[in-house]
Design a protein around this motif. Structure first.
Motif, PDB file in Angstrom:
ATOM      1  N   ASN A   4       0.785  -1.265  -0.133  1.00  0.00           N
ATOM      2  CA  ASN A   4       0.530   0.789   0.287  1.00  0.00           C
ATOM      3  C   ASN A   4       1.211   1.251  -0.191  1.00  0.00           C
ATOM      4  O   ASN A   4       0.373   2.345  -0.104  1.00  0.00           O
ATOM      5  CB  ASN A   4      -1.279   0.607   1.118  1.00  0.00           C
ATOM      6  CG  ASN A   4      -2.636  -0.477   0.414  1.00  0.00           C
ATOM      7  OD1 ASN A   4      -3.009  -0.518  -0.584  1.00  0.00           O
ATOM      8  ND2 ASN A   4      -3.407  -0.589   1.355  1.00  0.00           N
ATOM      9  N   ASP A   7       2.859   4.045   3.917  1.00  0.00           N
ATOM     10  CA  ASP A   7       1.457   4.568   4.928  1.00  0.00           C
ATOM     11  C   ASP A   7       0.945   5.007   5.716  1.00  0.00           C
ATOM     12  O   ASP A   7      -0.151   5.238   5.428  1.00  0.00           O
ATOM     13  CB  ASP A   7       0.836   3.307   3.377  1.00  0.00           C
ATOM     14  CG  ASP A   7       0.297   2.025   4.251  1.00  0.00           C
ATOM     15  OD1 ASP A   7       2.153   1.676   4.373  1.00  0.00           O
ATOM     16  OD2 ASP A   7      -0.465   1.803   4.191  1.00  0.00           O
ATOM     17  N   LYS A  48      -7.809   1.056  -0.477  1.00  0.00           N
ATOM     18  CA  LYS A  48      -8.375   1.276   0.717  1.00  0.00           C
ATOM     19  C   LYS A  48      -9.173   0.489   1.860  1.00  0.00           C
ATOM     20  O   LYS A  48      -8.903   0.101   2.882  1.00  0.00           O
ATOM     21  CB  LYS A  48     -10.057   1.947   0.373  1.00  0.00           C
ATOM     22  CG  LYS A  48     -10.063   3.380  -0.015  1.00  0.00           C
ATOM     23  CD  LYS A  48      -9.689   4.615   0.620  1.00  0.00           C
ATOM     24  CE  LYS A  48      -9.488   5.912  -0.163  1.00  0.00           C
ATOM     25  NZ  LYS A  48      -9.009   6.772  -0.013  1.00  0.00           N
ATOM     26  N   THR A  49      -8.778  -0.602   0.615  1.00  0.00           N
ATOM     27  CA  THR A  49      -8.592  -2.124   1.206  1.00  0.00           C
ATOM     28  C   THR A  49      -7.103  -2.848   1.943  1.00  0.00           C
ATOM     29  O   THR A  49      -6.433  -2.072   1.812  1.00  0.00           O
ATOM     30  CB  THR A  49      -9.235  -4.057   0.386  1.00  0.00           C
ATOM     31  OG1 THR A  49      -8.166  -3.696  -0.217  1.00  0.00           O
ATOM     32  CG2 THR A  49     -10.045  -3.381   0.387  1.00  0.00           C
ATOM     33  N   ASP A  50      -7.464  -3.129   2.982  1.00  0.00           N
ATOM     34  CA  ASP A  50      -5.976  -3.966   4.363  1.00  0.00           C
ATOM     35  C   ASP A  50      -6.225  -5.282   3.908  1.00  0.00           C
ATOM     36  O   ASP A  50      -7.769  -5.664   4.843  1.00  0.00           O
ATOM     37  CB  ASP A  50      -5.824  -3.208   4.948  1.00  0.00           C
ATOM     38  CG  ASP A  50      -5.695  -1.433   5.079  1.00  0.00           C
ATOM     39  OD1 ASP A  50      -4.605  -1.583   4.358  1.00  0.00           O
ATOM     40  OD2 ASP A  50      -6.230  -0.397   5.830  1.00  0.00           O
ATOM     41  N   ARG A 103      -6.099  -3.288   9.709  1.00  0.00           N
ATOM     42  CA  ARG A 103      -7.286  -2.830   9.653  1.00  0.00           C
ATOM     43  C   ARG A 103      -7.441  -1.890  10.706  1.00  0.00           C
ATOM     44  O   ARG A 103      -8.361  -1.313  11.392  1.00  0.00           O
ATOM     45  CB  ARG A 103      -8.852  -3.779   9.014  1.00  0.00           C
ATOM     46  CG  ARG A 103      -8.923  -3.443   7.755  1.00  0.00           C
ATOM     47  CD  ARG A 103     -10.457  -4.172   7.533  1.00  0.00           C
ATOM     48  NE  ARG A 103     -10.386  -5.661   8.034  1.00  0.00           N
ATOM     49  CZ  ARG A 103     -10.158  -7.137   7.154  1.00  0.00           C
ATOM     50  NH1 ARG A 103      -9.889  -6.783   6.123  1.00  0.00           N
ATOM     51  NH2 ARG A 103      -9.960  -8.201   7.490  1.00  0.00           N
ATOM     52  N   ARG A 126      -5.680   0.900  10.803  1.00  0.00           N
ATOM     53  CA  ARG A 126      -6.521   2.265  10.762  1.00  0.00           C
ATOM     54  C   ARG A 126      -7.048   2.700  11.289  1.00  0.00           C
ATOM     55  O   ARG A 126      -7.389   4.359  11.293  1.00  0.00           O
ATOM     56  CB  ARG A 126      -6.926   2.033   9.288  1.00  0.00           C
ATOM     57  CG  ARG A 126      -5.766   1.016   8.690  1.00  0.00           C
ATOM     58  CD  ARG A 126      -5.123   2.700   7.047  1.00  0.00           C
ATOM     59  NE  ARG A 126      -4.525   1.172   6.631  1.00  0.00           N
ATOM     60  CZ  ARG A 126      -3.513   2.436   5.872  1.00  0.00           C
ATOM     61  NH1 ARG A 126      -3.032   3.384   6.734  1.00  0.00           N
ATOM     62  NH2 ARG A 126      -2.395   1.251   4.830  1.00  0.00           N
ATOM     63  N   ARG A 130      -7.104   6.698  11.510  1.00  0.00           N
ATOM     64  CA  ARG A 130      -7.976   8.180  11.355  1.00  0.00           C
ATOM     65  C   ARG A 130      -7.730   8.785  12.547  1.00  0.00           C
ATOM     66  O   ARG A 130      -8.253  10.502  12.762  1.00  0.00           O
ATOM     67  CB  ARG A 130      -9.002   7.375  10.193  1.00  0.00           C
ATOM     68  CG  ARG A 130      -9.246   6.773   9.578  1.00  0.00           C
ATOM     69  CD  ARG A 130     -10.713   6.554   8.887  1.00  0.00           C
ATOM     70  NE  ARG A 130     -10.700   5.170   9.857  1.00  0.00           N
ATOM     71  CZ  ARG A 130     -11.049   4.162   9.133  1.00  0.00           C
ATOM     72  NH1 ARG A 130      -9.952   4.106   8.393  1.00  0.00           N
ATOM     73  NH2 ARG A 130     -11.464   3.216   9.945  1.00  0.00           N
ATOM     74  N   ASP A 148      -7.390  13.921   1.824  1.00  0.00           N
ATOM     75  CA  ASP A 148      -7.432  12.628   1.335  1.00  0.00           C
ATOM     76  C   ASP A 148      -7.874  12.569  -0.049  1.00  0.00           C
ATOM     77  O   ASP A 148      -9.409  12.678  -0.756  1.00  0.00           O
ATOM     78  CB  ASP A 148      -8.877  11.503   1.861  1.00  0.00           C
ATOM     79  CG  ASP A 148      -7.947  11.468   3.662  1.00  0.00           C
ATOM     80  OD1 ASP A 148      -6.729  10.527   3.712  1.00  0.00           O
ATOM     81  OD2 ASP A 148      -8.335  12.424   3.851  1.00  0.00           O
TER      82      ASP A 148
END
Length: 174
Positions: A39, A120, A144-146, A151, A154, A158, A174
């Motif tokens: 990523n 990232d 956007k997927t992990d 997850r 993230r 955030r 973003d």
């Protein structure tokens, strides 16, 4: 801002590795880049480098900027990506722990102030790079997927980024 929170704040933030130019790096005295893989260079489920990534690495090399990939992913994933590029790598890095960051610096033969960490994730790449006293550059994740563990990171990330934006420490959209 507290000392602890500063460890999660990147020195720079860009939309993509392609915004990281030799000119930008040299302006900060950077001679070596430690970069994350998933990523950051390519999507986490993309097995090979894109032509743009190959060209970015070659451009850095042309300007005598060393590149090392460090990833928390397994050796099979990281080696199959790195070996065709002839880029040194460290897999199973256990970022943000310091061992891989120190090993990469020793392998490059550079001082701390000569190195930038590109990644990232705030909780692994930026935090680990800041703890090692390197210049840190946060990039927007490619997809956007992990994976499962990312997850959770993230969610925390955030909240940190929202706080930094609200306080005026971080201004990218973003």
């Amino acid at each position: 801002m507290t000392v602890l929170l500063k460890r999660f704040l990147p020195n720079d933030y860009v939309n993509s590795i392609h915004n990281i130019t030799p000119t930008m790096l040299k302006r900060h005295g950077i001679k070596g880049v430690i970069t994350d893989l998933d990523n950051t260079l390519v999507a986490w489920d993309e097995p090979n480098a894109t032509q743009e990534v190959v060209e970015w690495i070659e451009t850095l090399r042309h300007h005598n900027i060393q590149v090392v990939i460090i990833s928390n992913n397994n050796e099979s994933r990281v080696s199959s990506f790195s070996l065709p590029l002839d880029v040194p790598f460290i897999s199973k890095a256990r970022k943000p722990m310091q061992h891989a960051f120190k090993k990469a610096r020793r392998n490059m033969g550079l001082n701390r102030q000569d190195i930038a960490v590109v990644g990232d994730q705030v909780l692994t790449d930026v935090f680990g790079g800041n703890r090692a006293h390197y210049h840190t550059i946060l990039v927007v994740p490619i997809v956007k997927t992990d994976g499962f563990f990312t997850r959770f990171n993230r969610l925390v990330e955030r909240r940190l980024l929202k706080y930094f934006r609200r306080k005026g420490y971080l201004n990218w959209e973003d």
